[in-house]
Design a protein around this motif. Structure first.
Motif, short mmCIF file in Angstrom:
data_model
loop_
_atom_site.label_atom_id
_atom_site.label_comp_id
_atom_site.label_asym_id
_atom_site.label_seq_id
_atom_site.Cartn_x
_atom_site.Cartn_y
_atom_site.Cartn_z
N GLY A 299 0.82 -1.20 0.00
CA GLY A 299 0.00 0.00 0.00
C GLY A 299 0.85 1.25 0.00
N LYS A 300 0.23 2.38 0.30
CA LYS A 300 0.92 3.68 0.23
C LYS A 300 1.18 4.31 1.60
CE LYS A 300 1.09 4.04 -4.29
NZ LYS A 300 2.40 4.09 -5.00
N LEU A 301 0.71 3.67 2.67
CA LEU A 301 0.83 4.26 4.00
C LEU A 301 2.25 4.05 4.54
CD1 LEU A 301 -1.03 5.69 6.07
CD2 LEU A 301 -1.38 3.45 7.14
N PRO A 302 3.02 5.12 4.80
CA PRO A 302 4.38 4.95 5.32
C PRO A 302 4.38 4.31 6.70
CG PRO A 302 4.04 7.18 4.48
CD PRO A 302 2.69 6.53 4.55
N VAL A 303 5.35 3.45 6.92
CA VAL A 303 5.55 2.81 8.21
C VAL A 303 6.78 3.46 8.84
CG1 VAL A 303 6.11 0.65 9.37
CG2 VAL A 303 4.48 0.65 7.47
N ARG A 304 6.60 4.15 9.94
CA ARG A 304 7.66 4.97 10.52
C ARG A 304 8.39 4.26 11.65
NH1 ARG A 304 8.23 8.92 6.68
NH2 ARG A 304 6.23 9.95 6.23
N GLU A 305 9.50 4.87 12.04
CA GLU A 305 10.28 4.38 13.18
C GLU A 305 9.41 4.24 14.42
OE1 GLU A 305 14.06 5.87 15.95
OE2 GLU A 305 13.51 6.99 14.14
N GLY A 306 9.56 3.13 15.12
CA GLY A 306 8.79 2.88 16.34
C GLY A 306 7.56 2.03 16.12
N SER A 307 7.16 1.82 14.86
CA SER A 307 6.00 0.97 14.59
C SER A 307 6.30 -0.47 15.02
CB SER A 307 5.65 1.00 13.10
OG SER A 307 5.28 2.28 12.68
N LYS A 308 5.36 -1.08 15.69
CA LYS A 308 5.53 -2.47 16.14
C LYS A 308 5.28 -3.43 14.99
CE LYS A 308 4.04 -1.33 20.85
NZ LYS A 308 2.99 -1.55 21.89
N LEU A 309 6.04 -4.54 14.99
CA LEU A 309 5.90 -5.57 13.97
C LEU A 309 5.25 -6.81 14.58
CD1 LEU A 309 9.38 -5.18 12.27
CD2 LEU A 309 7.17 -4.53 11.29
N PHE A 310 4.35 -7.42 13.82
CA PHE A 310 3.58 -8.57 14.30
C PHE A 310 3.69 -9.75 13.35
CE2 PHE A 310 1.75 -4.99 16.47
CZ PHE A 310 1.36 -5.48 17.71
N ASP A 311 3.75 -10.92 13.95
CA ASP A 311 3.58 -12.18 13.22
C ASP A 311 2.27 -12.77 13.72
OD1 ASP A 311 3.94 -14.55 11.78
OD2 ASP A 311 5.13 -15.47 13.37
N GLY A 312 1.21 -12.63 12.92
CA GLY A 312 -0.12 -12.96 13.42
C GLY A 312 -0.50 -12.00 14.53
N VAL A 352 0.24 0.74 12.35
CA VAL A 352 0.29 2.16 12.02
C VAL A 352 -1.04 2.80 12.42
CG1 VAL A 352 0.64 3.87 10.21
CG2 VAL A 352 1.84 1.68 10.09
N ARG A 353 -1.00 3.68 13.41
CA ARG A 353 -2.21 4.37 13.88
C ARG A 353 -3.33 3.38 14.21
NH1 ARG A 353 -2.29 8.49 8.87
NH2 ARG A 353 -0.22 9.40 9.13
N GLY A 354 -2.94 2.30 14.88
CA GLY A 354 -3.92 1.31 15.30
C GLY A 354 -4.34 0.33 14.24
N LYS A 355 -3.85 0.48 13.02
CA LYS A 355 -4.18 -0.44 11.94
C LYS A 355 -2.99 -1.34 11.63
CE LYS A 355 -6.09 1.18 8.27
NZ LYS A 355 -6.33 2.03 7.06
N ARG A 356 -3.26 -2.55 11.16
CA ARG A 356 -2.22 -3.48 10.75
C ARG A 356 -1.98 -3.35 9.24
NH1 ARG A 356 -1.77 -7.61 14.76
NH2 ARG A 356 -1.89 -6.45 16.74
N VAL A 357 -0.74 -3.03 8.89
CA VAL A 357 -0.35 -2.86 7.48
C VAL A 357 0.55 -4.03 7.09
CG1 VAL A 357 0.88 -1.39 5.85
CG2 VAL A 357 -0.48 -0.35 7.69
N PRO A 358 0.20 -4.79 6.04
CA PRO A 358 1.04 -5.92 5.64
C PRO A 358 2.42 -5.45 5.17
CG PRO A 358 -1.15 -6.07 4.64
CD PRO A 358 -1.04 -4.70 5.23
N VAL A 359 3.48 -6.13 5.64
CA VAL A 359 4.85 -5.87 5.21
C VAL A 359 5.51 -7.22 4.90
CG1 VAL A 359 5.06 -3.72 6.53
CG2 VAL A 359 5.80 -5.88 7.56
#
Length: 377
Positions: A299-312, A352-359
């Motif tokens: 997508g187009k939403l930037p993922v910034r420093e400090g964003s948490k990463l999730f596996d499931g 990102v802002r409470g939403k999960r963005v696929p990476v």
């Protein structure tokens, strides 16, 4: 010192670079970074980024610390603090290395150049005073440490950089990546290396501060050269997969976790005579618990420093750098994940802002490096 009215605490005043007035005259938007007023952009980060990828950009990196180590045994003394083979460094040759804490954590990443007068080092501006204090504390008294604060540092980067600089300084084009030499420009001594932190071919130029403005004017008078700000420098180095100290590297991170094991030379690995060797060699042998990786963002939403990463639903890591990649037309990031999730193609999500963005874990660099190397090297 100045005093904060709200806290009553004294804070250090923001410093100015030798080219401060030059930047402002060029219309730069100035921001505080690493204790200095610095230009973040002139005409816009996107335009400046793409200009550097296709022409040549001039960056002021005078906030960096330029140090000279001198005296008999300087290389061997420095080896006690870094994991590189410094004693084998010949004049005019450069090496990327890491200043290590006793436990193997990274205190800074730096460039070391061999020279007739000693070892020339460039350290990060945000921690240069800490580096100087660390070196003074740990180096033998007979080793000289000179902070070259009378020197400015300019970086000319991009595919047209060599042709532009050759016009001013004949012979500089003979240098290849990670080589340096001394040059004379109209009676002004210049220390020039073929290096930089954008992934492009280019040069870093150490110039007496009093002459920095005249040199910058001479370079920017050429059609292919424009001044470029801190914003594009950050997006360029992110596309190149290069870590930024204080963000992607810190004292809690060792070289194997930081994906910088190449900076540990073969001889030093065999000897194990560097700070934190037990931890670092253990991670080399058995794998580190986590690793710095690149991330492509869906997508187009930037993922910034400090964003948490999730596996499931499990939180597994954190983004340490992120933003829009102008060369790719998409957001990218880098961060730390467990080594078991570090394989290229691994699907994760960033919050990102409470939403999960696929990476997706991606190989770095995101944009291929264009360094001019020695034939066969």
């Amino acid at each position: 010192m100045t005093t904060s009215e709200q806290t009553g605490e004294e804070t250090a005043p923001i410093g100015t670079l030798p080219l401060d007035a030059w930047h402002r005259a060029k219309g730069a938007r100035m921001v505080e970074f690493a204790g200095y007023w610095m230009p973040i952009q002139y005409e816009g980060i996107m335009a400046e980024h793409l200009w550097t990828r296709t022409n040549a950009g001039l960056f002021d990196v005078s906030h960096m610390g330029q140090l000279l180590l001198s005296g008999e045994g300087a290389a061997e003394a420095l080896e006690a603090l870094v994991p590189g083979d410094i004693s084998a460094l010949k004049p005019g040759r450069m090496r990327y290395s890491l200043l290590l804490a006793d436990d193997g954590g990274i205190l800074d990443d730096l460039m070391i150049t061999g020279g007739e007068q000693g070892l020339y080092m460039v350290v990060n501006g945000a921690v240069k005073w800490d580096d100087i204090a660390h070196l003074r504390e740990h180096l033998p008294d007979e080793i000289g440490l000179n902070h070259m604060d009378e020197q400015a540092l300019l970086a000319l980067q991009g595919p047209e950089a060599a042709a532009a600089l050759e016009r001013l300084v004949p012979g500089v084009g003979a240098l290849v990546f990670m080589q340096a030499d001394a040059f004379d420009w109209n009676g002004v001594p210049l220390g020039i290396s073929r290096s930089g932190y954008t992934g492009e071919d280019g040069f870093e130029i150490s110039v007496p501060a009093a002459h920095a403005g005249v040199l910058a004017d001479a370079l920017c008078a050429m059609d292919e050269v424009k001044p470029i700000g801190l914003g594009a420098r950050d997006s360029l180095r992110l596309e190149a997969g290069l870590p930024l100290y204080g963000h992607d590297l810190d004292p809690a991170t060792d070289p194997v976790e930081g994906d910088l094991a190449f900076a540990i030379s073969k001889r030093r690995r065999e000897e194990g005579s560097f700070p934190g060797a037990a931890r670092i060699l253990g991670h080399l042998a058995d794998g580190a618990p986590r690793k710095r990786v690149g991330l492509l963002v869906d997508g187009k939403l930037p993922v910034r420093e400090g964003s948490k990463l999730f596996d499931g639903n499990s939180e597994v890591g954190v983004v340490t750098s992120g933003g829009f990649a102008p060369s790719l037309g998409a957001p990218i990031a880098m961060g730390y994940v467990p080594t078991g999730l570090s394989a290229t193609g691994t699907a994760l999500a960033a919050e990102v802002r409470g939403k999960r963005v696929p990476v997706t874990v991606a190989a770095m660099p995101f944009v291929p490096h264009k360094y001019v190397r020695k034939q066969g090297g």
